[in-house]
Enzyme design. Sequence first.
Site, PDB file in Angstrom:
ATOM      1  N   GLU A 263       0.844  -1.199   0.000  1.00  0.00           N
ATOM      2  CA  GLU A 263       0.000   0.000   0.000  1.00  0.00           C
ATOM      3  C   GLU A 263       0.877   1.246   0.000  1.00  0.00           C
ATOM      4  O   GLU A 263       1.961   1.239   0.600  1.00  0.00           O
ATOM      5  CB  GLU A 263      -0.925  -0.008   1.223  1.00  0.00           C
ATOM      6  CG  GLU A 263      -1.956  -1.137   1.191  1.00  0.00           C
ATOM      7  CD  GLU A 263      -2.935  -1.067   2.358  1.00  0.00           C
ATOM      8  OE1 GLU A 263      -2.842  -0.119   3.171  1.00  0.00           O
ATOM      9  OE2 GLU A 263      -3.785  -1.959   2.479  1.00  0.00           O
ATOM     10  N   HIS A 281      -8.345   1.014   1.830  1.00  0.00           N
ATOM     11  CA  HIS A 281      -8.114   0.924   3.279  1.00  0.00           C
ATOM     12  C   HIS A 281      -9.047   1.880   4.044  1.00  0.00           C
ATOM     13  O   HIS A 281      -8.616   2.760   4.783  1.00  0.00           O
ATOM     14  CB  HIS A 281      -6.659   1.231   3.617  1.00  0.00           C
ATOM     15  CG  HIS A 281      -6.193   0.544   4.867  1.00  0.00           C
ATOM     16  ND1 HIS A 281      -4.953  -0.030   5.007  1.00  0.00           N
ATOM     17  CD2 HIS A 281      -6.816   0.326   6.054  1.00  0.00           C
ATOM     18  CE1 HIS A 281      -4.826  -0.558   6.210  1.00  0.00           C
ATOM     19  NE2 HIS A 281      -5.943  -0.355   6.864  1.00  0.00           N
TER      20      HIS A 281
END
Length: 531
Positions: A263, A281
């Site tokens: 990420e 997220h």
Amino acid sequence: MAPKVLISDKLSDAAVQIFRDRGIDVDFMPDLGKDKDKLAELIGQYDGLAIRSATKVTDKILDAATNLKVIGRAGIGTDNIDKVAASKKGVIVMNTPFGNMITTAEHAIAMMFAVARQIPEASASTHAGKWEKSKFMGVELTGKTLGVIGAGNIGGIVCDRARGLKMKVVAYDPFLGQDKADKMGVEKVELDELLKRSDFITLHVPFTEQTANILSKDAIAKTKKGVRIINCARGGLVDEEALAEALKSGHVAGAAFDVFAKEPATENVLFGLPNVVCTPHLGAATTEAQENVALQVAEQMSDYLLTGAVTNALNMPSVTAEEAKVMGPWVKLAGHLGSFIGQMTDEPIKAINILYDGSVADMNLEALNCSVVAGIMKRVNPDVNMVSAPVIAEERGVQISTTNQHKSGVFEGYIKVTVVTSKRERSIAGTVFSDGKPRFIQIKGITIDAEIGEHMLYTTNEDVPGIIGTLGQTMGENGVNIANFTLGRSAAKGEAIALLYVDDEVPAPVIEKLQSTGLFTQVKPLVFDVA
């Protein structure tokens, strides 16, 4: 003079006002965390630092933080804080572990609905002026089996919500006892059973050595054809390449992911596949959750700076400053005893019994209990702290009992921890010597005297000749230096144990070589936080 706090990330106005209402001087600079040089220049003025995830509290920042006493993280994750450096500087690190549980659980449920009914794709199609009603055939949740991997705080909420949707819930969690499972209304199963039976699988475990790729290629192959997989917990729990292949083959009917192995995820093998729902997220991204954690961290930091009260600390027990000076070595010992038990125990724990003898029996046993339980629970949840650990244990139906007694042995004081599972009892005892260093003094009823190091190796065997030579030779041939070597046995030719304190992690091939000798009934590498 009033304590001074810097807020270097975006917190709500209400959180800022809490500091001011409590008489704390606060500077609100929500963009400062992005400028590490400016932060390092200013941090020396402050007693407290309140952050979210944008501010990186590195050792450089901590070196410049000459007056800093506490860091408060609004949220659970503290990867952006160098906790070892903070501990060495005597800076308390707090988080707010329970502020976003409901929000994250609700997101998992929402993702399950979305993938079951192909809502994102259907929405995009309809926005594009198409009317593809027959294309988006979904499935009902009612009557389906939901497999929950990890039935702790968030997983437990998901179980509750799923039961409300009339789903059958099966759960896999090594720390979930049968009594707790019965109260939750879920069926406790092993992982392979969950994979075989589940129509939907949702993950709610932290990312650890044990949980990395828990849904591996082999595990995915064991799942029921047509399964749908949801991950709103941590990236790296699912083999994304293997999942992509299973989606393409049709074995997996859909997936919904909020977290990814890498990420920010600007590219991913799952992107663009049909019936894969992805979000960036967002598990904790609700107004309520962000407000809750901001208010909590402001209250916690204010309490500490004004009264010395410690709540949700990751690197310090919940005790007063005066108690901490005396109890420090014993708190560390308690954590090591718990860590040993936790690393040695794979099956669900039913009870934790803690005995305090001698001088330690007059200390703050609640804080010591918390340290023991946190040590045990860290094996499955690295984010656990001394405040949240007892709550997590209670949620899993673990019974915690404490006994204190007057001096009955050769030591001024000692702690003995016994864990009860459905299969066995396992115990370990330790003390603190006059030099302030913790020691293990008994394992499984066998007397030892073992210094505790970061990397250790524990073995069990029948008391026969050749054990010491095999251990020493194998370590030496593979470049593993032994700092301390402790032996013990129950009786001549009975059960024997060895505990080695080594300079570095013992490589897996060395463990395998020792196991292959046939001399040992158990060979277990251990890691302890001795910072």
